[in-house]
Write a protein that holds these residues in place. Structure first.
Motif, PDB file in Angstrom:
ATOM      1  N   SER A  34       0.828  -1.207   0.000  1.00  0.00           N
ATOM      2  CA  SER A  34       0.000   0.000   0.000  1.00  0.00           C
ATOM      3  C   SER A  34       0.864   1.259   0.000  1.00  0.00           C
ATOM      4  N   ILE A  35       2.143   1.122   0.338  1.00  0.00           N
ATOM      5  CA  ILE A  35       3.047   2.269   0.344  1.00  0.00           C
ATOM      6  C   ILE A  35       3.516   2.581  -1.066  1.00  0.00           C
ATOM      7  N   GLU A  74       8.655  -2.072  -7.333  1.00  0.00           N
ATOM      8  CA  GLU A  74       9.718  -1.313  -7.998  1.00  0.00           C
ATOM      9  C   GLU A  74       9.968   0.014  -7.291  1.00  0.00           C
ATOM     10  N   GLN A  75       8.903   0.682  -6.870  1.00  0.00           N
ATOM     11  CA  GLN A  75       9.057   1.953  -6.158  1.00  0.00           C
ATOM     12  C   GLN A  75       9.749   1.754  -4.810  1.00  0.00           C
ATOM     13  N   LEU A  76       9.388   0.709  -4.109  1.00  0.00           N
ATOM     14  CA  LEU A  76       9.951   0.476  -2.787  1.00  0.00           C
ATOM     15  C   LEU A  76      11.446   0.176  -2.846  1.00  0.00           C
ATOM     16  N   TYR A 118      12.412   7.216  -4.332  1.00  0.00           N
ATOM     17  CA  TYR A 118      10.949   7.217  -4.235  1.00  0.00           C
ATOM     18  C   TYR A 118      10.508   7.778  -2.887  1.00  0.00           C
ATOM     19  N   THR A 119       9.467   8.616  -2.903  1.00  0.00           N
ATOM     20  CA  THR A 119       8.915   9.183  -1.670  1.00  0.00           C
ATOM     21  C   THR A 119       7.525   8.603  -1.423  1.00  0.00           C
ATOM     22  N   VAL A 129      12.360   8.624   3.753  1.00  0.00           N
ATOM     23  CA  VAL A 129      11.938   8.107   5.052  1.00  0.00           C
ATOM     24  C   VAL A 129      13.033   8.328   6.094  1.00  0.00           C
ATOM     25  N   VAL A 130      14.273   8.014   5.728  1.00  0.00           N
ATOM     26  CA  VAL A 130      15.391   8.197   6.647  1.00  0.00           C
ATOM     27  C   VAL A 130      15.650   9.683   6.901  1.00  0.00           C
TER      28      VAL A 130
END
Length: 474
Positions: free
Chosen positions: A5-6, A10-12, A17-18, A337-338
Motif C-alpha cells: 500500500s506504500i 519497484e518503487q519500494l 521514491y517518496t 523516510v530516513v
C-alpha cells in the motif's frame, strides 16, 4: 514483508521514491526508535567513566545532558549527509548514522576518573579520527583485503567483551556505588532484570516494530517500575532549558598522541563496517551491489560527520547496522523516510528536556538494556567469525590475537612500565588484537598441518569449516 500500500515493489526498491507522507513519517520515526537507545548510551558510559555521570553527584552532571543532546543532534546531521548528500559526500541511500560503540573501549582509558576536563582530549581525537576516516574514503575499497571476517569478527567480539563489564556494573548500581551496601542489591537487580526479561520476551514473541524496538520498550517498562518504586529523580527535567543550540568547542579541543592514534585506528575498522552496511542496504533493499561512488560517499559522510561532531561535543558517528536490518524487514528503500527520521533526531537534539528525561533513567534500568546490547555486540562478532574457514592457520592467528588483546585488557598493570601513550593504546585490548590479527593474516599465508596445533589445543582442536569451506565444496 514490504507493505504494497506504500508503493509498488519497484518503487519500494528505489531510494529516490517518496512514499505518501502519512506513511513516510511513521516509518522515519520507526528508524529513530530502532536506534535511539544505542545512540545515547555511549555518551552516558563515557561521562560515567569520566566521573560526572550517574550517581556521581558531580556539579558537572549537566554536561552529560549536553552530550546526550548532541548525540541526537549530530546523528541527525550525519544521517542527512548520507540520505541527501552534499557533492561527493554521502551515499544518497537510506543510511542511518548514530554514535558508535566501537570507540568506547578507546575512550574510557583516556577519560577514566579525570572529570569533564578530560573530554577535550576525546574531542581532539574525534576530530582527527574523523578527518582520517574521510581520507580513507579515497581508497577504502582497496583496503578491504586487510580486514577479512577473521579480523573484523575478532575486533567486534573484542569490543563487546570490553563492554560487558560496564553493563554488569550499571545493573548492580553503577561505579560510584561499588563498595556500598546498595551495590548489587536485590532492588537494583529487580529493575535491571525486568528490562532484560521484557526485552527478551518481545524479541522472541513479538513481531514488527515491537520486536525491533524491544530494548527501548524494555527500558520504558523498567523505567515505569523504577518510578513506582520511587527510584526516579526528575529534578533535572524541571531545570533544563526548553531549547538550546549546539555550542562550538563546548568541551574544548586538545590533541594527544594516544587519542589521535586510537581514534584513527578505530576509524579504519569503522570505515570497513560502513562498507558492509552500504552493501547490506543495496543488496537487501534494492537487490544489487553497491557502487564505488556510494561506498566512497558513505565513507566521506561518516568521517565528516564524526569530525563535525567532535567540534561541538558529540562522540564519533557511524552507520547503524540495526537500521540496515529494519530496511530489509520493511522493504522500504526510500531515503526520504530516513531523512524524516534525521529531522526528528535533530529536533530532539535541540530540546534539552529530552536529554534531561534520558538522564533521569536509573542506571540500574539502563544496565539491563546495555547487558542485552553489549551481549549482542559479542554475538555479532561471533556471527562474523562463522564465515571464517577455521583451518589451523586461522585458529592460531585468532588464538594469539585474542589471548594478548583480551589479556592486556583484563590485566593492564602488566604493562605498567610502558610510557603513558603506549599503555593506553595497548591496554585497550582492541588495538593490539586487531594489529596482531592483521599482521599475522598478511604474513602467514601458508596452511598449518594438523600436527602443528594439536599439541597446544589441549585435546579441543576445532574442526569447523565456516561458510567459505562450504562454498568451496559446493
Amino acid at each position: 514483508m514490504a507493505d504494497t500500500s506504500i508503493g509498488t515493489p519497484e518503487q519500494l526498491r528505489d531510494p529516490n521514491y517518496t512514499p505518501p507522507m502519512i506513511k513516510a513519517v511513521p516509518l522515519g520515526i520507526q528508524h529513530v526508535l530502532a536506534m535511539f537507545v544505542s545512540n545515547v548510551t555511549p555518551a552516558i558510559i563515557v561521562c560515567g567513566a569520566a566521573g560526572f555521570g550517574f550517581g556521581s553527584n558531580s556539579p558537572d552532571f549537566p554536561q552529560m545532558i549536553y552530550m546526550i543532546q548532541m548525540s541526537m543532534f549530530f546523528a541527525g546531521i550525519a544521517t542527512l549527509f548520507q540520505s541527501i548528500g552534499i557533492g561527493p559526500v554521502g551515499a544518497r541511500l537510506p543510511i542511518v548514522q548514530g554514535t558508535s560503540f566501537a570507540f568506547i573501549p578507546i575512550m574510557i582509558p583516556l577519560v577514566a576518573g579525570k572529570g569533564v576536563d578530560a573530554i577535550a582530549v576525546l574531542m581532539g581525537g574525534i576530530v582527527a579520527g574523523g578527518l582520517f576516516h574521510t581520507f580513507l574514503g579515497l581508497f577504502i575499497g582497496r583496503l578491504r583485503f586487510a580486514l577479512p571476517p577473521l579480523v573484523t569478527g575478532l575486533v567486534v567480539t573484542m569490543i563487546g567483551l570490553a563492554l560487558v563489564k560496564v553493563g554488569i556494573q550499571y545493573a548492580a548500581g553503577g561505579v560510584p556505588a561499588i563498595g556500598t551496601p546498595e551495590y548489587g542489591s536485590g532492588l537494583n537487580w529487580l529493575m535491571a532484570g525486568t528490562v532484560i526479561v521484557v526485552t527478551l520476551g518481545l524479541k522472541f514473541f513479538a513481531r514488527g516494530m515491537l520486536s525491533v524496538s524491544a530494548v527501548l520498550v524494555g527500558l520504558l517498562v523498567g523505567y515505569a517500575l523504577a518510578f513506582a518504586l520511587g527510584q526516579v529523580n526528575l529534578g533535572n527535567v524541571g531545570t533544563a532549558a526548553p531549547f538550546a543550540l549546539p555550542n562550538p568547542l563546548h568541551f574544548g579541543l586538545e590533541f594527544t598522541v594516544a587519542a589521535v592514534i586510537g581514534f584513527c585506528a578505530m576509524s579504519f575498522v569503522s570505515a570497513v563496517e560502513t562498507v558492509g552496511d552500504v552493501s547490506g542496504i543495496t543488496k537487501g533493499g534494492a537487490g544489487r551491489e553497491a557502487t564505488d561512488d556510494e561506498i566512497q560517499g558513505a565513507t566521506f559522510a561518516d568521517g565528516i560527520g564524526t569530525a563535525i561532531s567532535g567540534l561541538f561535543g558529540a562522540l564519533p558517528n557511524t552507520s547503524f547496522s540495526q537500521n540496515v536490518g529494519l530496511i530489509a524487514m520493511t522493504g522500504v528503500m526510500s531515503r526520504t523516510v530516513v531523512t524524516i527520521g534525521a529531522v526528528f533526531l535533530i529536533i530532539c537534539g535541540l530540546l534539552p528536556k529530552i536529554g534531561a528525561v534520558i538522564s533521569s533513567v536509573p542506571i540500574e534500568v539502563l544496565g539491563g538494556g546495555v547487558i542485552v546490547m553489549f551481549g549482542m555486540v559479542v554475538a555479532a562478532g561471533i556471527s562474523m567469525l562463522s564465515d571464517v574457514h577455521w583451518n589451523r592457520r586461522n585458529m592460531v592467528i585468532f588464538a594469539i590475537a585474542l589471548s594478548l588483546g583480551l589479556g592486556l585488557q583484563l590485566e593492564p598493570d602488566a604493562l605498567q612500565y610502558l610510557p603513558g601513550t603506549a599503555k593506553v593504546l595497548a591496554t585497550s585490548g582492541i588495538l593490539p588484537a586487531a594489529l596482531i590479527a592483521i599482521v599475522l593474516n598478511l604474513m602467514l599465508p601458508e596452511e598449518l598441518s594438523d600436527e602443528a596445533t594439536e599439541e597446544v589445543s589441549g585435546g579441543m582442536a576445532g574442526h569447523g569449516q565456516g561458510s567459505y569451506a562450504k562454498d568451496e565444496r559446493a
